[in-house]
Design a protein around this motif. Structure first.
Motif, PDB file in Angstrom:
ATOM      1  N   ARG A  29       0.830  -1.198   0.000  1.00 49.98           N
ATOM      2  CA  ARG A  29       0.000   0.000   0.000  1.00 49.98           C
ATOM      3  C   ARG A  29       0.871   1.257   0.000  1.00 49.98           C
ATOM      4  O   ARG A  29       0.620   2.206  -0.733  1.00 49.98           O
ATOM      5  CB  ARG A  29      -0.952   0.011   1.200  1.00 49.98           C
ATOM      6  N   SER A  30       1.923   1.235   0.813  1.00 56.14           N
ATOM      7  CA  SER A  30       2.842   2.376   0.882  1.00 56.14           C
ATOM      8  C   SER A  30       3.454   2.690  -0.471  1.00 56.14           C
ATOM      9  O   SER A  30       3.470   3.836  -0.922  1.00 56.14           O
ATOM     10  CB  SER A  30       3.985   2.061   1.857  1.00 56.14           C
ATOM     11  N   ILE A  33       0.703   4.025  -2.901  1.00 55.03           N
ATOM     12  CA  ILE A  33       0.283   5.405  -2.616  1.00 55.03           C
ATOM     13  C   ILE A  33       1.378   6.402  -2.976  1.00 55.03           C
ATOM     14  O   ILE A  33       1.163   7.362  -3.727  1.00 55.03           O
ATOM     15  CB  ILE A  33      -0.134   5.544  -1.134  1.00 55.03           C
ATOM     16  N   TYR A  99      -9.513  10.648   5.037  1.00 57.59           N
ATOM     17  CA  TYR A  99      -9.303   9.277   5.531  1.00 57.59           C
ATOM     18  C   TYR A  99      -9.449   8.220   4.429  1.00 57.59           C
ATOM     19  O   TYR A  99      -9.971   7.134   4.641  1.00 57.59           O
ATOM     20  CB  TYR A  99     -10.263   8.953   6.687  1.00 57.59           C
ATOM     21  N   SER A 100      -9.009   8.586   3.236  1.00 60.15           N
ATOM     22  CA  SER A 100      -8.964   7.598   2.155  1.00 60.15           C
ATOM     23  C   SER A 100      -7.552   7.627   1.563  1.00 60.15           C
ATOM     24  O   SER A 100      -6.828   8.611   1.732  1.00 60.15           O
ATOM     25  CB  SER A 100      -9.978   7.955   1.059  1.00 60.15           C
ATOM     26  N   PRO A 101      -7.150   6.547   0.869  1.00 60.94           N
ATOM     27  CA  PRO A 101      -5.825   6.557   0.228  1.00 60.94           C
ATOM     28  C   PRO A 101      -5.681   7.754  -0.714  1.00 60.94           C
ATOM     29  O   PRO A 101      -4.606   8.343  -0.837  1.00 60.94           O
ATOM     30  CB  PRO A 101      -5.791   5.247  -0.558  1.00 60.94           C
ATOM     31  N   ILE A 104      -4.265  10.774   0.907  1.00 64.64           N
ATOM     32  CA  ILE A 104      -2.807  10.725   1.120  1.00 64.64           C
ATOM     33  C   ILE A 104      -2.078  11.013  -0.190  1.00 64.64           C
ATOM     34  O   ILE A 104      -1.090  11.739  -0.226  1.00 64.64           O
ATOM     35  CB  ILE A 104      -2.361   9.349   1.666  1.00 64.64           C
ATOM     36  N   ALA A 175       0.288  11.446   5.896  1.00 64.89           N
ATOM     37  CA  ALA A 175      -0.363  10.132   5.923  1.00 64.89           C
ATOM     38  C   ALA A 175      -1.218   9.973   7.174  1.00 64.89           C
ATOM     39  O   ALA A 175      -2.323   9.428   7.126  1.00 64.89           O
ATOM     40  CB  ALA A 175       0.693   9.032   5.846  1.00 64.89           C
ATOM     41  N   GLY A 179      -4.883  10.385   6.268  1.00 62.28           N
ATOM     42  CA  GLY A 179      -5.256   8.979   6.102  1.00 62.28           C
ATOM     43  C   GLY A 179      -5.895   8.414   7.352  1.00 62.28           C
ATOM     44  O   GLY A 179      -6.788   7.573   7.280  1.00 62.28           O
ATOM     45  N   ASN A 181      -4.597   6.425   9.492  1.00 67.59           N
ATOM     46  CA  ASN A 181      -4.026   5.133   9.898  1.00 67.59           C
ATOM     47  C   ASN A 181      -5.115   4.074  10.112  1.00 67.59           C
ATOM     48  O   ASN A 181      -5.111   3.346  11.106  1.00 67.59           O
ATOM     49  CB  ASN A 181      -3.192   5.322  11.172  1.00 67.59           C
ATOM     50  N   THR A 186      -5.896   2.790   5.029  1.00 68.38           N
ATOM     51  CA  THR A 186      -4.915   3.870   4.862  1.00 68.38           C
ATOM     52  C   THR A 186      -3.660   3.648   5.703  1.00 68.38           C
ATOM     53  O   THR A 186      -2.854   4.546   5.839  1.00 68.38           O
ATOM     54  CB  THR A 186      -5.523   5.224   5.251  1.00 68.38           C
ATOM     55  N   ARG A 187      -3.519   2.463   6.268  1.00 69.69           N
ATOM     56  CA  ARG A 187      -2.331   2.219   7.083  1.00 69.69           C
ATOM     57  C   ARG A 187      -1.128   2.006   6.174  1.00 69.69           C
ATOM     58  O   ARG A 187      -1.138   1.124   5.328  1.00 69.69           O
ATOM     59  CB  ARG A 187      -2.539   1.010   7.986  1.00 69.69           C
TER      60      ARG A 187
END
Lengths: 232, 349
Positions: A29-30, A33, A99-101, A104, A175, A179, A181, A186-187
């Motif tokens: 995910r990181s 994004i 709070y969504s990808p 971020i 983030a 995001g 977390n 979004t983590r």
């Protein structure tokens, strides 16, 4: 303390070797994004950098100074500004992106825009001014000559993009604030490192740190290899 | 072919060219002679449509060159810059760059690359990284890059400056051969009198952005005008008697100065030492150079990035150094210095 660190390191390595699903998910995910954020930022920042670096227009110096200053922007400041914009009651609240990808990605791409713009502009300004004349006298068009200056400065452009990706994937403020977390949504690496460490889950924190450093290292290494291969 | 009418070029306050007019015929080999900062480079850039004049007009086959039309001249001419600018990548890629702008087949591109690299003696190192070449090889490469395009008008900015003897011979041969065999029109800017006399068909003396004299090499060198004589004096030209001792020419140029040279001519000789070939030092220089003379600085003349020092060693010599050297060595009028130059830097005219 040292033994805790050692133990943490060993367990971290086993998590990595065992391809722990949570670890894998967060890592991917990181990368996704921050990779998208870098891609989008490059789309508008490289042309902007070219404009500032190669063209002469009124306000160029001011614009240049503006982006230089923004390079030092604290991530939490940007996070806060965007939070206020995206929050329910904010002017962009209707977009429902907080709070969504996506939030971020927007935040990180804005964060790294000044880095790419300034690096690209700098590289082009430092390029030999005669390269443009050379390209013209060898028959290139005005556009072609500009492109030649850019391709002769590819190292600097590549460096700008790499540095930006590293900055994006390693930042926490945006983030966390945009995001939130949220597990499975979004983590990302940095937010989990902060969370796991504060929860006392040192080994996962260490494992995530190792992964983060490895990603940054691999990205740098492969750009270097690419540079050597294409321009020996 | 090309006509310049009252061309002036200013950069802010600085006047680089002022009211320059001349015609350039097809197949001509014109040399623009002049000291550093006299406007030679600007003139070449205007002829190559890389600069636009502030005043006056450029006509090509009686059509005015301006704005969009600049392309027309640009595609018929090419400039080889004094300071070599190389593209990254191989020697071959540098030549290929210009050829790719033309509508040529892959085979034709390869053929032309091989041809010009052979012409300048770089065929063996075609795949080497261009920026790893020696200074002389780099200059030959930039000439090859221009030759590959086979343009009607070749504009050369100091093509023979700072060349090793091998490169110098190749470059001179290529320039005159090109003009002779292909009928290419050549304009060469230089401050080197020797090359000017050897190569050119017609000469223009440019001083302070103005044409002060125009004519054949014969009139320039055998019945020189006052300006020409003044320019020649700034270029270390001396007459003296040459005597060969142990295979080395000793030339007594008066003032107690004896200059050693590698040529084998005995008797009356006129010699020239390029100011950039002279090394200035504060102490005696331990080196293989055969000429080392002690003297005193009697004048400092700054022009752009270089400085000309007048050094009195019995006769006055002009040495060209960088502004940075001047500052770092703390040189000033009245100071005692040594000037050093090789016997092979002394050329007979």
């Amino acid at each position: 303390m040292v033994s805790a660190l050692w133990e943490g390191l060993l367990r971290a390595l086993s998590l990595i070797v065992m391809r722990d699903p949570t670890l894998m998910e967060i890592t991917l995910r990181s990368v996704a994004i921050s990779g998208l954020a870098t891609l989008f930022a490059a789309l508008w920042s490289i042309p902007l950098g070219i404009l500032i670096g190669l063209e002469r227009f009124k306000g160029r110096i001011i614009l240049r100074g503006f982006f230089n200053t923004l390079m030092g922007m604290p991530t939490v400041t940007l996070g806060l500004v965007l939070y206020l914009l995206f929050s329910r009651s904010g002017p962009l609240g209707f977009l429902r992106v907080l709070y969504s990808p996506g939030a971020i990605i927007v935040g990180q791409s804005l964060l790294i825009t000044p880095i790419i713009v300034s690096f690209v502009a700098n590289t082009l300004e430092a390029a030999d001014p005669e390269i443009r004349s050379l390209a013209l006298t060898l028959g290139a068009s005005e556009m072609g000559a500009r492109f030649t200056v850019l391709s002769e400065s590819l190292d600097g452009v590549l460096l700008a993009v790499t540095a930006s990706f590293n900055r994006a994937i390693a930042e926490l403020g945006v983030a966390l604030m945009l995001g939130g977390n949220i597990r499975g949504v979004t983590r990302v690496l940095t937010t989990s490192i902060a969370l796991e460490t504060s929860r006392g889950e040192l080994e996962l924190g260490i494992a995530l740190t190792i992964v983060l450093l490895t990603i940054v290292g691999v990205v740098n290494l492969s750009t270097n290899l690419f540079r050597r291969r294409t321009h020996p | 072919m090309i006509e310049l009418v009252g061309i002036s070029r200013r950069y802010g306050e600085v006047v680089a060219l002022s009211d320059v007019s001349f015609t350039l015929g097809r197949g001509e080999l014109l040399t623009v002679l002049g000291p550093n900062g006299s406007g030679k480079t600007t003139l070449l850039k205007i002829l190559g449509a890389l600069e636009t004049p502030t005043d006056g007009e450029v006509l090509i086959d009686s059509v005015r060159v301006e704005g969009r039309n600049m392309d027309v001249l640009r595609r018929r001419a090419t400039v080889v810059f004094q300071r070599t600018v190389l593209l990254r990548g191989s020697v071959r890629r540098n030549v290929e760059f210009g050829l790719r702008q033309l509508d040529l087949s892959g085979d034709e591109v390869d053929r032309r690359i091989d041809e010009v690299l052979e012409l300048v003696g770089l065929e063996e190192i075609a795949d080497r990284r261009a920026r790893s070449l020696s200074g002389g090889e780099q200059q030959r490469l930039s000439l090859a890059r221009a030759l590959a395009l086979d343009r009607e008008l070749l504009l050369l900015d100091e093509p023979t400056a700072n060349l090793d003897p091998e490169s110098l011979a190749i470059v001179k041969e290529v320039i005159s051969g090109l003009n002779r065999d292909r009928g290419t029109t050549v304009v060469m800017a230089t401050h080197n009198l020797i090359q000017a006399e050897e190569l050119s068909g017609r000469l223009i003396l440019l001083i302070g952005g103005r044409i002060v004299e125009e004519g054949s090499p014969d009139t320039f060198f055998h019945t020189p005008s006052a300006e020409m004589r003044r320019f020649a004096r700034s270029e270390n030209i001396y007459a003296g008697d040459s005597l060969i001792v142990d295979g080395v020419a000793h030339i007594d140029i008066g003032g107690g100065v004896n200059v050693r040279a590698t040529f084998s001519h005995e008797g009356r000789a006129t010699i020239h030492i390029a100011p950039e070939d002279i090394i200035v030092s504060l102490g005696v220089l331990e080196s293989s150079a055969r000429n080392s003379l002690k003297g005193r600085i009697i004048g400092v003349e700054e022009m752009n990035s270089v400085v000309k020092l007048k050094v009195d060693v019995g006769r006055t010599f002009i040495a060209q150094i960088t502004r940075r050297s001047l500052v770092e060595m703390g040189l000033n009028v009245g100071q005692e210095v040594y000037i050093t130059f090789k016997a092979s830097s002394v050329q007979a005219i």
